[in-house]
Design a protein around this motif. Structure first.
Motif, PDB file in Angstrom:
ATOM      1  N   UNK A 188     -21.844 -19.704 -45.163  1.00 18.54           N
ATOM      2  CA  UNK A 188     -23.173 -19.583 -44.543  1.00 18.54           C
ATOM      3  C   UNK A 188     -24.207 -20.593 -45.039  1.00 18.54           C
ATOM      4  N   UNK A 189     -24.201 -20.912 -46.323  1.00 12.98           N
ATOM      5  CA  UNK A 189     -25.192 -21.854 -46.852  1.00 12.98           C
ATOM      6  C   UNK A 189     -24.962 -23.262 -46.303  1.00 12.98           C
ATOM      7  N   UNK A 190     -23.715 -23.686 -46.306  1.00  9.51           N
ATOM      8  CA  UNK A 190     -23.415 -25.025 -45.797  1.00  9.51           C
ATOM      9  C   UNK A 190     -23.564 -25.061 -44.277  1.00  9.51           C
ATOM     10  N   UNK A 191     -23.227 -23.993 -43.592  1.00 10.27           N
ATOM     11  CA  UNK A 191     -23.402 -23.920 -42.138  1.00 10.27           C
ATOM     12  C   UNK A 191     -24.871 -24.110 -41.779  1.00 10.27           C
ATOM     13  N   UNK A 192     -25.749 -23.487 -42.532  1.00 10.33           N
ATOM     14  CA  UNK A 192     -27.195 -23.645 -42.294  1.00 10.33           C
ATOM     15  C   UNK A 192     -27.612 -25.104 -42.416  1.00 10.33           C
ATOM     16  N   UNK A 193     -27.095 -25.809 -43.425  1.00 13.81           N
ATOM     17  CA  UNK A 193     -27.417 -27.227 -43.611  1.00 13.81           C
ATOM     18  C   UNK A 193     -26.891 -28.071 -42.443  1.00 13.81           C
ATOM     19  N   UNK A 194     -25.698 -27.754 -41.974  1.00 15.65           N
ATOM     20  CA  UNK A 194     -25.129 -28.480 -40.831  1.00 15.65           C
ATOM     21  C   UNK A 194     -25.993 -28.263 -39.588  1.00 15.65           C
ATOM     22  N   UNK A 195     -26.405 -27.025 -39.358  1.00 14.96           N
ATOM     23  CA  UNK A 195     -27.225 -26.721 -38.182  1.00 14.96           C
ATOM     24  C   UNK A 195     -28.572 -27.423 -38.257  1.00 14.96           C
ATOM     25  N   UNK A 196     -29.152 -27.475 -39.428  1.00 13.88           N
ATOM     26  CA  UNK A 196     -30.416 -28.203 -39.595  1.00 13.88           C
ATOM     27  C   UNK A 196     -30.215 -29.693 -39.344  1.00 13.88           C
ATOM     28  N   UNK A 197     -29.094 -30.239 -39.786  1.00 14.14           N
ATOM     29  CA  UNK A 197     -28.814 -31.667 -39.607  1.00 14.14           C
ATOM     30  C   UNK A 197     -28.649 -32.033 -38.132  1.00 14.14           C
ATOM     31  N   UNK A 198     -28.101 -31.125 -37.349  1.00 12.44           N
ATOM     32  CA  UNK A 198     -27.911 -31.410 -35.920  1.00 12.44           C
ATOM     33  C   UNK A 198     -29.033 -30.822 -35.064  1.00 12.44           C
ATOM     34  N   UNK A 199     -30.066 -30.349 -35.734  1.00 14.31           N
ATOM     35  CA  UNK A 199     -31.276 -29.830 -35.079  1.00 14.31           C
ATOM     36  C   UNK A 199     -30.972 -28.675 -34.126  1.00 14.31           C
ATOM     37  N   UNK A 200     -30.175 -27.733 -34.616  1.00 15.65           N
ATOM     38  CA  UNK A 200     -29.847 -26.529 -33.841  1.00 15.65           C
ATOM     39  C   UNK A 200     -30.472 -25.321 -34.517  1.00 15.65           C
ATOM     40  N   UNK A 201     -30.653 -24.265 -33.774  1.00 12.51           N
ATOM     41  CA  UNK A 201     -31.217 -23.023 -34.276  1.00 12.51           C
ATOM     42  C   UNK A 201     -30.263 -22.414 -35.297  1.00 12.51           C
ATOM     43  N   UNK A 202     -30.771 -22.101 -36.489  1.00 10.77           N
ATOM     44  CA  UNK A 202     -29.925 -21.531 -37.536  1.00 10.77           C
ATOM     45  C   UNK A 202     -29.572 -20.079 -37.258  1.00 10.77           C
ATOM     46  N   UNK A 203     -30.168 -19.484 -36.246  1.00 13.40           N
ATOM     47  CA  UNK A 203     -29.870 -18.104 -35.898  1.00 13.40           C
ATOM     48  C   UNK A 203     -28.843 -17.959 -34.780  1.00 13.40           C
ATOM     49  N   UNK A 204     -28.217 -19.058 -34.396  1.00  5.63           N
ATOM     50  CA  UNK A 204     -27.214 -18.985 -33.330  1.00  5.63           C
ATOM     51  C   UNK A 204     -26.041 -18.112 -33.751  1.00  5.63           C
ATOM     52  N   UNK A 205     -25.456 -17.356 -32.825  1.00  2.00           N
ATOM     53  CA  UNK A 205     -24.286 -16.544 -33.167  1.00  2.00           C
ATOM     54  C   UNK A 205     -23.094 -17.442 -33.522  1.00  2.00           C
ATOM     55  N   UNK A 206     -22.325 -17.014 -34.495  1.00  2.00           N
ATOM     56  CA  UNK A 206     -21.199 -17.804 -34.990  1.00  2.00           C
ATOM     57  C   UNK A 206     -20.201 -18.101 -33.868  1.00  2.00           C
ATOM     58  N   UNK A 207     -20.031 -17.166 -32.935  1.00  2.00           N
ATOM     59  CA  UNK A 207     -19.082 -17.359 -31.840  1.00  2.00           C
ATOM     60  C   UNK A 207     -19.419 -18.585 -31.001  1.00  2.00           C
ATOM     61  N   UNK A 208     -20.696 -18.891 -30.844  1.00  2.00           N
ATOM     62  CA  UNK A 208     -21.092 -20.045 -30.039  1.00  2.00           C
ATOM     63  C   UNK A 208     -20.878 -21.364 -30.776  1.00  2.00           C
ATOM     64  N   UNK A 209     -20.693 -21.298 -32.089  1.00  2.00           N
ATOM     65  CA  UNK A 209     -20.520 -22.514 -32.880  1.00  2.00           C
ATOM     66  C   UNK A 209     -19.061 -22.937 -33.011  1.00  2.00           C
ATOM     67  N   UNK A 210     -18.159 -22.066 -32.634  1.00  2.00           N
ATOM     68  CA  UNK A 210     -16.738 -22.335 -32.806  1.00  2.00           C
ATOM     69  C   UNK A 210     -16.269 -23.555 -32.020  1.00  2.00           C
ATOM     70  N   UNK A 211     -16.916 -23.873 -30.921  1.00  2.00           N
ATOM     71  CA  UNK A 211     -16.491 -25.000 -30.090  1.00  2.00           C
ATOM     72  C   UNK A 211     -17.148 -26.316 -30.498  1.00  2.00           C
TER      73      UNK A 211
END
Length: 108
Positions: free
Chosen positions: A40-63
């Motif tokens: 979760x901590x590293x996922x948050x950093x990745x989402x911030x780097x790609x300018x995506x909402x950090x509250x997105x459901x994990x299922x939508x990030x799988x692709x």
């Protein structure tokens, strides 16, 4: 299905093996990497780097995938005798394309 890099403004696509140009070395080969859904901590950093909402459901990030252009050379490891490159468990995408950075900017 053709995968595209999720980094904003990046148009790299994952092509079929037969359509890929032959790289000079494994380090030059364009690779695509999954988001770290189990960290979760590293996922948050990745989402911030790609300018995506950090509250997105994990299922939508799988692709989603990021191409290797958004990581530093030190973020990769390779196994002996293997041509594959793997991201280290500490890898986080950088904010810029490596091709856009001048040598002068790196030394400052």
């Amino acid at each position: 299905m053709v995968r595209m890099c999720a980094f904003p403004g990046c148009f790299n696509r994952q092509k079929a093996v037969r359509l890929r140009p032959r790289p000079l070395s494994p380090e030059e080969r364009l690779t695509f990497h999954r988001f770290p859904l189990n960290d979760p901590q590293r996922l948050r950093l990745w989402l911030l780097a790609v300018r995506r909402d950090t509250g997105l459901p994990v299922q939508s990030l799988d692709v989603l995938r990021l191409c290797s252009q958004h990581f530093s050379r030190d973020d990769f490891r390779s196994d002996k005798g293997s041509v594959r490159r793997y991201l280290k468990s500490t890898a986080v995408p950088v904010w810029f394309f490596k091709t856009e950075v001048c040598e002068d900017q790196l030394t400052e």
